[in-house]
Design an enzyme around this catalytic site. Sequence first.
Site, PDB file in Angstrom:
ATOM      1  CG  HIS A   1      -1.957   0.974   1.147  1.00 40.89           C
ATOM      2  ND1 HIS A   1      -1.683   2.350   1.652  1.00 40.89           N
ATOM      3  CD2 HIS A   1      -3.328   0.847   1.312  1.00 40.89           C
ATOM      4  CE1 HIS A   1      -2.695   3.061   1.639  1.00 40.89           C
ATOM      5  NE2 HIS A   1      -3.649   2.115   1.473  1.00 40.89           N
TER       6      HIS A   1
ATOM      7  CG  ASP B   1       0.602  -2.238   6.719  1.00 41.03           C
ATOM      8  OD1 ASP B   1      -0.127  -2.196   7.517  1.00 41.03           O
ATOM      9  OD2 ASP B   1       0.436  -1.629   5.457  1.00 41.03           O
TER      10      ASP B   1
ATOM     11  CD  GLN C   1      -6.712  -4.442   4.228  1.00 42.60           C
ATOM     12  OE1 GLN C   1      -7.448  -5.226   4.444  1.00 42.60           O
ATOM     13  NE2 GLN C   1      -6.775  -3.347   3.890  1.00 42.60           N
TER      14      GLN C   1
ATOM     15  CE  LYS D   1      -7.467  -0.313   6.450  1.00 41.42           C
ATOM     16  NZ  LYS D   1      -7.800   0.310   5.293  1.00 41.42           N
TER      17      LYS D   1
ATOM     18  CB  CYS E   1      -3.807   3.435  -1.778  1.00 39.43           C
ATOM     19  SG  CYS E   1      -4.907   4.733  -1.231  1.00 39.43           S
TER      20      CYS E   1
END
Lengths: 140, 449
Positions: B160, B237, B240, B263, B401
């Site tokens: 991303h 990261d 997700q 999220k 993105c």
Amino acid sequence: MSDSGSSMYRQDILEHYKNPDNFGTLEPHTLAHNGENPLCGDTLEITLNLGDDGTIEAARFEGQGCAISQAATDILLGRIEEMEADEVLSMDEDQLLDVLGIDVSPLRVKCACLPLVTVQDGIEIHRGTMDPVDVTRTED
Amino acid sequence: MVPPPFLILTARLPRDPHLKYEADPSQDGPEVDDLLDAELVDAIRKDFPILDRKMREDQRLVYLDNAATSQRPTQVVEAMRRYQQESNANVHRGIHQLAEEATETYEQAHADVAAFVGAEGMECVAFTKNTTEAINLVAQGWGLTNLEPEDAILVTELEHHANLVPWQQVADRTGAELRHVALTDDGRLDRASFHDQLDEDVALLAVSQVSNVLGTVNPVEAMTEAAHDVDARVLVDAAQSVPHMPVDVGEIGCDWLTFSGHKMLGPTGIGVLAGRREALEETEPLLFGGEMIRRVTKDEAEWAEMPWCFEAGTPPMTEAVGLSQAIDYVERIGREAIHEHSRELAARCQRRLEEVGCEVYGPAPEHRSALVSFNVPGIHPHDLASIIDDDGVAIRAGHHCAMPLMDHLGVAATARASFYIYNTEEDIDVLVNGIERAEEVMSVEEDGR
């Protein structure tokens, strides 16, 4: 503005998208300019021929992208032939949407406006009233 | 005189008794590829009033944009409302009961997050605005101060922009080299490319655990081990992955882990930087001011202890309450069960889309998490999204993105359906019917262009 997404995709709009009247590249041409909508990835390569009196004699485009951007380009280029370049420069978003004759949903207005800002920048760069840029980008 | 304020150790808002489902620890985990029990999904859906609203001309909302942001259950909204209306005060400063309660609640939220992601303790969990800010905190607070021109930063081609652009900036400002792990044709990280580029020069590996475009689950544990073998630091990261699957900083072994509240059923406005104590101790604050100091003179200041040194200014107190409640909600269902559910929906969606002629990007279901990116031949994804919006279907269309990844796929944009606990197989039916309707809407004979 309409609430409905599908209502943008009227048969005549799709006709312009799938079978455009003004697809191609003018050779020779007075000016060429490219447009891009980074958000959607829509791209346009527009060529124009201007008469000595400042009339747009011919306009063609090649491009790829969503139906709204490509149909809007075909419709706009059909409309501006025989128009004064000054008249095109004075067109705004509302006038463009009137020409298209559809309710463009708010999030898609940038797709529809890409051909207008591209043509306007092309004319201005040609006239020297704007610093040259390789490509006109809509902001996302 | 009023006695000294009693420190309410249980100031954390009570768990909501209305949430019907309690995970039964005596039972084995859910079977592989199992959806959540239909009754449970019904009970879950009742906690999300937004799922009952009517879209356009009375259509049911089919929300398939969960990778962008999830919806929030009543329990989260209610916890935040109660905090605002019953317990609100600024943390860490006041000497009054509300301030004590607020501080206790806020600190407990750090402890809840630490337990949720396996961080050593609440001092190893800092709250930020979002994932992007958490990554920037590491990029600027560690990258800018530790990297030199001979160093290399290793990222991947599926990041991303949030885990790419900060590192571009660090490379630009420090002179460090930026390297990219290439992808295989099916959208997984190329093992050979990773090992080729991971040499002694690499000082930092920044990688997402799950791709927001392809859904690829990356082997971050093995990658971390390999990176540590060459003394590189590792940022994962997890924006997700945390909403769906068990994520444990200790098990991954990474130095920093970042994710967002919104999220995973929590509110916007709160992100998390968690990590190993040693790595966090090497990380300088990104923001300076109140709350992050121990002592200030006219000319200099001393930082507060972790994690408060990373949290300048009045922090996201209400959001922390919401995040804490979201963790509670997620844990009650269980992340193994959630992951099986959302992965199974993604797998079924992938199959159905391929059956109707869509091009699906990314790996096979066994390497994929909770989302599917695709294109319908001949229809731009924005046109598709506009048309199926009329059916109440919310999908994302665009570059997500991740422009370099779009270049790799050779497309300008894709459509993406992403799933969560309240989605059902019927949602996939509505999506597929919508795609077929879009094909009808867009059907005009081409006469050769």
